[in-house]
Write a protein that holds these residues in place. Structure first.
Motif, PDB file in Angstrom:
ATOM      1  N   SER A  71      19.298  18.578  82.717  1.00 39.71           N
ATOM      2  CA  SER A  71      20.737  18.376  82.573  1.00 39.71           C
ATOM      3  C   SER A  71      21.244  19.188  81.383  1.00 39.71           C
ATOM      4  CB  SER A  71      21.029  16.889  82.356  1.00 39.71           C
ATOM      5  OG  SER A  71      20.503  16.501  81.119  1.00 39.71           O
ATOM      6  N   GLY A  72      22.506  19.543  81.423  1.00 38.66           N
ATOM      7  CA  GLY A  72      23.128  20.223  80.287  1.00 38.66           C
ATOM      8  C   GLY A  72      23.481  21.672  80.561  1.00 38.66           C
ATOM      9  N   GLU A  73      24.423  22.151  79.747  1.00 44.35           N
ATOM     10  CA  GLU A  73      24.993  23.495  79.908  1.00 44.35           C
ATOM     11  C   GLU A  73      23.936  24.602  79.859  1.00 44.35           C
ATOM     12  OE1 GLU A  73      28.278  23.866  80.554  1.00 44.35           O
ATOM     13  OE2 GLU A  73      28.174  26.045  80.540  1.00 44.35           O
ATOM     14  N   ALA A  74      22.838  24.372  79.099  1.00 44.05           N
ATOM     15  CA  ALA A  74      21.800  25.405  78.963  1.00 44.05           C
ATOM     16  C   ALA A  74      21.173  25.760  80.305  1.00 44.05           C
ATOM     17  CB  ALA A  74      20.728  24.929  77.983  1.00 44.05           C
ATOM     18  N   SER A  75      21.346  24.884  81.295  1.00 48.54           N
ATOM     19  CA  SER A  75      20.779  25.167  82.617  1.00 48.54           C
ATOM     20  C   SER A  75      21.605  26.168  83.425  1.00 48.54           C
ATOM     21  CB  SER A  75      20.617  23.872  83.422  1.00 48.54           C
ATOM     22  OG  SER A  75      19.462  23.214  82.991  1.00 48.54           O
ATOM     23  N   LYS A  76      22.783  26.517  82.938  1.00 48.50           N
ATOM     24  CA  LYS A  76      23.545  27.557  83.646  1.00 48.50           C
ATOM     25  C   LYS A  76      23.041  28.919  83.166  1.00 48.50           C
ATOM     26  CE  LYS A  76      28.027  27.243  84.106  1.00 48.50           C
ATOM     27  NZ  LYS A  76      29.449  26.886  83.987  1.00 48.50           N
ATOM     28  N   SER A  77      21.748  29.176  83.433  1.00 49.07           N
ATOM     29  CA  SER A  77      21.109  30.359  82.859  1.00 49.07           C
ATOM     30  C   SER A  77      20.365  31.140  83.921  1.00 49.07           C
ATOM     31  CB  SER A  77      20.105  29.918  81.793  1.00 49.07           C
ATOM     32  OG  SER A  77      19.042  29.246  82.445  1.00 49.07           O
ATOM     33  N   GLY A  94      26.781  22.091  90.033  1.00 52.21           N
ATOM     34  CA  GLY A  94      27.661  22.731  91.021  1.00 52.21           C
ATOM     35  C   GLY A  94      27.762  24.230  90.807  1.00 52.21           C
ATOM     36  N   ASP A  95      27.906  24.643  89.559  1.00 53.46           N
ATOM     37  CA  ASP A  95      28.073  26.080  89.265  1.00 53.46           C
ATOM     38  C   ASP A  95      26.790  26.868  89.513  1.00 53.46           C
ATOM     39  OD1 ASP A  95      30.661  25.598  88.548  1.00 53.46           O
ATOM     40  OD2 ASP A  95      30.516  26.436  86.527  1.00 53.46           O
ATOM     41  N   VAL A  96      25.662  26.345  89.054  1.00 57.94           N
ATOM     42  CA  VAL A  96      24.413  27.109  89.175  1.00 57.94           C
ATOM     43  C   VAL A  96      23.862  27.031  90.603  1.00 57.94           C
ATOM     44  CG1 VAL A  96      22.811  25.327  88.316  1.00 57.94           C
ATOM     45  CG2 VAL A  96      22.241  27.696  88.014  1.00 57.94           C
ATOM     46  N   ALA A  97      23.985  25.861  91.235  1.00 59.77           N
ATOM     47  CA  ALA A  97      23.506  25.732  92.626  1.00 59.77           C
ATOM     48  C   ALA A  97      24.401  26.543  93.561  1.00 59.77           C
ATOM     49  CB  ALA A  97      23.482  24.266  93.048  1.00 59.77           C
ATOM     50  N   GLY A  98      25.694  26.566  93.267  1.00 63.50           N
ATOM     51  CA  GLY A  98      26.621  27.368  94.078  1.00 63.50           C
ATOM     52  C   GLY A  98      26.299  28.845  93.976  1.00 63.50           C
ATOM     53  N   ASN A 104      25.880  31.306  82.591  1.00 60.55           N
ATOM     54  CA  ASN A 104      26.279  31.830  81.279  1.00 60.55           C
ATOM     55  C   ASN A 104      25.342  32.939  80.819  1.00 60.55           C
ATOM     56  OD1 ASN A 104      28.094  29.651  81.280  1.00 60.55           O
ATOM     57  ND2 ASN A 104      26.623  28.317  80.261  1.00 60.55           N
ATOM     58  N   LEU A 105      25.828  33.785  79.933  1.00 62.10           N
ATOM     59  CA  LEU A 105      24.970  34.745  79.224  1.00 62.10           C
ATOM     60  C   LEU A 105      24.975  34.350  77.760  1.00 62.10           C
ATOM     61  CD1 LEU A 105      26.210  38.151  80.723  1.00 62.10           C
ATOM     62  CD2 LEU A 105      24.266  36.757  81.473  1.00 62.10           C
ATOM     63  N   LEU A 131      29.949  34.218  82.520  1.00 62.43           N
ATOM     64  CA  LEU A 131      30.155  35.667  82.598  1.00 62.43           C
ATOM     65  C   LEU A 131      29.563  36.288  83.866  1.00 62.43           C
ATOM     66  CD1 LEU A 131      29.763  36.809  78.873  1.00 62.43           C
ATOM     67  CD2 LEU A 131      31.827  36.339  80.178  1.00 62.43           C
ATOM     68  N   VAL A 132      28.671  35.563  84.537  1.00 64.56           N
ATOM     69  CA  VAL A 132      28.113  36.073  85.797  1.00 64.56           C
ATOM     70  C   VAL A 132      28.354  35.022  86.882  1.00 64.56           C
ATOM     71  CG1 VAL A 132      26.029  36.837  86.997  1.00 64.56           C
ATOM     72  CG2 VAL A 132      26.315  37.322  84.557  1.00 64.56           C
ATOM     73  N   GLY A 133      28.916  35.457  87.993  1.00 63.17           N
ATOM     74  CA  GLY A 133      29.166  34.493  89.061  1.00 63.17           C
ATOM     75  C   GLY A 133      29.939  35.132  90.185  1.00 63.17           C
ATOM     76  N   CYS A 134      30.378  34.322  91.109  1.00 66.71           N
ATOM     77  CA  CYS A 134      31.164  34.873  92.217  1.00 66.71           C
ATOM     78  C   CYS A 134      31.987  33.757  92.848  1.00 66.71           C
ATOM     79  CB  CYS A 134      30.246  35.495  93.260  1.00 66.71           C
ATOM     80  SG  CYS A 134      29.163  34.301  94.040  1.00 66.71           S
ATOM     81  N   PHE A 135      32.880  34.155  93.742  1.00 66.88           N
ATOM     82  CA  PHE A 135      33.617  33.174  94.528  1.00 66.88           C
ATOM     83  C   PHE A 135      32.808  32.932  95.794  1.00 66.88           C
ATOM     84  CE2 PHE A 135      36.853  34.979  91.832  1.00 66.88           C
ATOM     85  CZ  PHE A 135      37.641  33.886  91.501  1.00 66.88           C
TER      86      PHE A 135
END
Ligand SMILES: NC(=O)c1ccc[n+]([C@@H]2O[C@H](COP(=O)([O-])OP(=O)(O)OC[C@H]3O[C@@H](n4cnc5c(N)ncnc54)[C@H](O)[C@@H]3O)[C@@H](O)[C@H]2O)c1
Ligand SMILES: [Zn+2]
Length: 347
Positions: free
Chosen positions: A72-78, A109-113, A147-148, A154-158
């Motif tokens: 859990s936590g923001e650090a996982s958006k890596s 949601g963000d990283v799995a998406g 995240n970077l 900073l990295v992602g898509c619709f």
């Protein structure tokens, strides 16, 4: 059950909202998915609370289920977590015709998406948001990101989900701080779009808040629908959803994402941008006071923390939402009415 359709031509999907919806999760998934295999992506907190139940319901409905658990936590958006997810998906033999379920808050949601958008050049996914912020905001509209070390998202898509399933019952296990955070975004919707909703929130007896979650989430998703449908790629009217966010993001960044949560920072941003536009004569007199009152009611701070204003200004100028050297600020004329104001950035 409440249903909202997000009309994005071939990328359209439904949002289903109901207290207790997870009890029939299998039937809901069957509405959009004919296959067998499902990979659930969740975080360790939610895993402890919900995985057993989820696994039982899904297997009873005839699905073959693998569960991928991230920290859990923001650090996982890596990038590291993303690679971990890709490898797990491959190891479980997930193919292009299978399905991902993103079960969690905005981080999951963000990283799995993003994983769904890119694994095997894109496989279908369903959002099952479990935090208030994710239910009213991040699960809708198809923005995915990691995240970077240089900055967030900073990295992602619709990449739009096939379905969004919202069970407001799960908010009963969400910590109070995160409810408060989500309420900041709820107040944002009221400020930019709906003065009656603002009045409702202002007059609500806080102790009865949980009994209104379903209606509140429904209201917010309907407001977000309007902006996403009109501007899927966030280059025009959808930017109004960023009310309070330019200052909010800068506060989060100034304090290295350690002292102020997103919702709390946005709350301060909403009040202070409104104070500025009110002082300049643009905004109806008394609007910033109305905002501070409602923020206090929901346990949110509104005053700008003490900061080195030069450093803070530089962070604002580097906001990734700036376009063509212009800062896009969202002002409200009065409660319920927002507009986009371009300001040239002076070097
Ligand atoms: N994609 C978008 O459009 C969009 C919009 C807004 C925010 N976001 C992103 O969302 C993220 C923040 O989302 P968040 O606030 O949901 O954070 P989060 O996903 O970290 O969830 C907050 C915490 O609550 C826990 N949790 C979630 N649901 C729970 C439940 N029902 N019961 C118990 N614990 C639960 C999580 O494990 C976590 O510890 C940020 O990364 C932000 O960038 C994305
Ligand atoms: Zn936000």
């Amino acid at each position: 059950m409440k249903t909202i359709n997000i009309d994005l031509k071939e990328n359209s999907y439904d949002i289903l909202i109901e207290n207790g919806l997870l009890e029939n999760i299998g039937d809901k998934i069957r509405l959009v998915y004919e296959g067998e295999k499902i990979a659930v992506i969740t975080d360790n907190n939610l895993h402890k609370l919900y995985s057993n139940n989820l696994y039982t319901r899904l297997t009873k409905a005839g699905f073959k289920v693998s569960i991928i658990v991230i920290e859990s936590g923001e650090a996982s958006k890596s990038i590291n977590t993303l690679e971990y997810i890709y490898n797990k998906l491959a190891c479980e033999g997930i193919t292009r015709t299978d399905l991902i379920l993103a079960f969690g808050g905005g981080v999951v949601g963000d990283v799995a998406g993003f994983a769904a958008s890119s694994y095997l050049r894109g496989i279908s996914y369903i959002q099952i948001p479990t935090s208030l912020l994710a239910q009213v905001d991040s699960s809708i509209g198809g923005k995915t990101a990691i995240n970077l070390s240089y900055g967030k998202n900073l990295v992602g898509c619709f990449y739009q989900p096939k379905l969004v399933l919202i069970d407001t019952n799960v908010l009963s296990t969400l910590e109070e701080d995160y409810i408060r955070d989500g309420m900041s975004e709820v107040i944002k919707y009221a400020c930019i779009d709906d003065k009656d909703f603002f009045e409702f929130l202002k007059n609500l007896d806080i102790s009865s808040l949980p009994s209104h979650y379903e209606d509140i989430v429904y209201k917010c998703c309907n407001i977000k629908k309007k902006y996403v449908e009109a501007d899927e790629r966030d280059t025009g009217i959808r930017m109004k959803l960023n009310f309070g966010h330019t200052i909010g993001h800068a506060i989060e960044k100034y304090f290295n994402y350690e002292s102020y949560s997103h919702g709390q920072a946005v709350a301060i941003g909403m009040y202070n941008i409104c104070l500025e536009s009110e002082e300049s004569g643009y905004t109806e007199h008394g609007t910033s006071d109305r905002i501070s009152e409602i923020l206090i009611k929901y346990g949110l701070k509104y005053k700008l923390p003490s900061m080195d204003m030069d450093k803070f200004g530089k962070i604002i100028k580097s906001d990734k939402k700036n376009m063509f050297s212009k800062l896009n600020l969202i002002y409200i004329k009065r409660i319920g009415e927002a507009s986009i104001v371009n300001k040239y950035i002076l070097e």
